[in-house]
Scaffold this motif. Structure first.
Motif, mmCIF file in Angstrom:
data_model
loop_
_atom_site.group_PDB
_atom_site.id
_atom_site.type_symbol
_atom_site.label_atom_id
_atom_site.label_comp_id
_atom_site.label_asym_id
_atom_site.label_seq_id
_atom_site.Cartn_x
_atom_site.Cartn_y
_atom_site.Cartn_z
ATOM 1 N N ALA A 213 -14.172 -29.827 -32.634
ATOM 2 C CA ALA A 213 -13.842 -31.256 -32.672
ATOM 3 C C ALA A 213 -12.853 -31.559 -33.786
ATOM 4 C CB ALA A 213 -15.108 -32.083 -32.874
ATOM 5 N N ASP A 214 -12.012 -32.547 -33.539
ATOM 6 C CA ASP A 214 -11.080 -33.050 -34.550
ATOM 7 C C ASP A 214 -11.112 -34.568 -34.525
ATOM 8 O OD1 ASP A 214 -9.622 -30.739 -35.832
ATOM 9 O OD2 ASP A 214 -9.281 -30.268 -33.717
ATOM 10 N N VAL A 215 -11.160 -35.165 -35.715
ATOM 11 C CA VAL A 215 -11.204 -36.615 -35.865
ATOM 12 C C VAL A 215 -9.905 -37.071 -36.505
ATOM 13 C CG1 VAL A 215 -12.445 -38.569 -36.861
ATOM 14 C CG2 VAL A 215 -13.711 -36.547 -36.100
ATOM 15 N N SER A 216 -9.261 -38.060 -35.916
ATOM 16 C CA SER A 216 -7.951 -38.508 -36.390
ATOM 17 C C SER A 216 -8.062 -39.325 -37.671
ATOM 18 C CB SER A 216 -7.253 -39.339 -35.312
ATOM 19 O OG SER A 216 -7.943 -40.567 -35.112
ATOM 20 N N LEU B 45 -9.719 -30.198 -24.275
ATOM 21 C CA LEU B 45 -10.005 -31.396 -23.500
ATOM 22 C C LEU B 45 -9.215 -32.614 -23.950
ATOM 23 C CD1 LEU B 45 -13.902 -31.132 -23.182
ATOM 24 C CD2 LEU B 45 -12.181 -30.536 -21.458
ATOM 25 N N GLY B 46 -8.609 -32.557 -25.120
ATOM 26 C CA GLY B 46 -7.888 -33.703 -25.652
ATOM 27 C C GLY B 46 -8.832 -34.760 -26.179
ATOM 28 N N THR B 47 -8.380 -36.008 -26.232
ATOM 29 C CA THR B 47 -9.187 -37.111 -26.762
ATOM 30 C C THR B 47 -10.295 -37.460 -25.775
ATOM 31 O OG1 THR B 47 -7.281 -38.013 -27.950
ATOM 32 C CG2 THR B 47 -9.148 -39.484 -27.593
ATOM 33 N N ALA C 180 -16.293 -43.581 -24.594
ATOM 34 C CA ALA C 180 -15.731 -42.333 -24.090
ATOM 35 C C ALA C 180 -14.381 -42.574 -23.421
ATOM 36 C CB ALA C 180 -16.694 -41.696 -23.094
ATOM 37 N N THR C 181 -13.522 -41.573 -23.510
ATOM 38 C CA THR C 181 -12.222 -41.600 -22.843
ATOM 39 C C THR C 181 -11.971 -40.219 -22.243
ATOM 40 O OG1 THR C 181 -10.990 -40.906 -24.803
ATOM 41 C CG2 THR C 181 -11.327 -43.264 -24.520
ATOM 42 N N GLY C 182 -10.882 -40.101 -21.528
ATOM 43 C CA GLY C 182 -10.477 -38.788 -21.024
ATOM 44 C C GLY C 182 -11.560 -38.088 -20.231
ATOM 45 N N ALA C 183 -11.846 -36.835 -20.614
ATOM 46 C CA ALA C 183 -12.795 -36.009 -19.866
ATOM 47 C C ALA C 183 -14.210 -36.566 -19.879
ATOM 48 C CB ALA C 183 -12.792 -34.587 -20.411
#
Length: 205
Positions: A52-55, A91-93, A134-137
């Motif tokens: 995981a990565d948090v912006s 998976l992206g964001t 939730a967004t994306g996947a």
């Protein structure tokens, strides 16, 4: 790290209770208005089996400090809500969340009467996550992030502009680690532990 919480909180509360002659003098309060960048550490843990990565996020801040001696002060930091995207490798964001991180601390100012005065501080951070979706996947699923308590440290300096006005630059670190749930099932822990870069203009009163 959690073992440090009682000591940091006791130090802060103890400082608030100290009666001193300085507390009755003029200019015991300093209000600072500015901005801060919350920059989470790289690699924010594993969620649902993926890295995981948090912006990062930048928002306005306000800090109120009470100087109970010329050298010692207690402060509380507030801000408008920070907004972070959460991404998973491959998976992206997959989620977006807001958070408010009020931080309480005690600071030691090394040269309070000098034109340039460095300081160090330690305290407690409480991070409240809200409006997580939730967004994306993961779109269509329910995502939640638990609130977090943890120790925080601070370093910076004040630059005197006049007897009433000053400029402040500081950097903070906070322990923020929160369980993440998807549809009420824990899928991992977000290890954020950000560095917070701040700059502000202060007024003594």
């Amino acid at each position: 790290m959690k073992a440090l919480l009682p000591f940091a909180l006791a130090a802060t509360l103890g400082a608030l209770a100290v009666p001193t002659a300085h507390a009755e003098s003029n200019d015991s309060w300093v209000v600072r208005i500015g901005g801060a960048v919350v920059a989470p550490k790289s690699n924010n843990g594993t969620i649902a089996g993926a890295r995981a990565d948090v912006s990062s996020s930048t928002r306005p801040t306000i800090d109120l400090e009470y100087m109970f001696t010329p050298n010692w002060g207690v402060d509380v930091l507030g801000a408008s809500p920070f907004l972070h995207d959460i991404s998973l490798a491959g998976l992206g964001t997959v989620a977006r969340t807001k958070q408010l991180p009020p931080t309480f601390g005690i600071n030691y100012h090394f040269m309070p009467n000098a034109a340039w005065s460095p300081f160090l501080g330690a305290g407690v951070n409480y991070t409240n996550f809200f409006s997580t979706h939730a967004t994306g996947a993961l779109y269509g699923n329910s995502v939640s992030i638990a609130n977090s308590w943890g120790p925080a440290v601070r370093a910076g300096f004040d630059l005197k502009i006049s007897e009433k006005w000053l400029a402040t630059v500081d950097v903070r670190w906070a322990y923020i680690q929160s369980d993440v749930k998807v549809d009420n099932t824990k899928v991992g822990t977000a290890k954020i532990d950000p560095i917070v870069f701040g700059a502000s203009i202060g007024y003594r009163f």
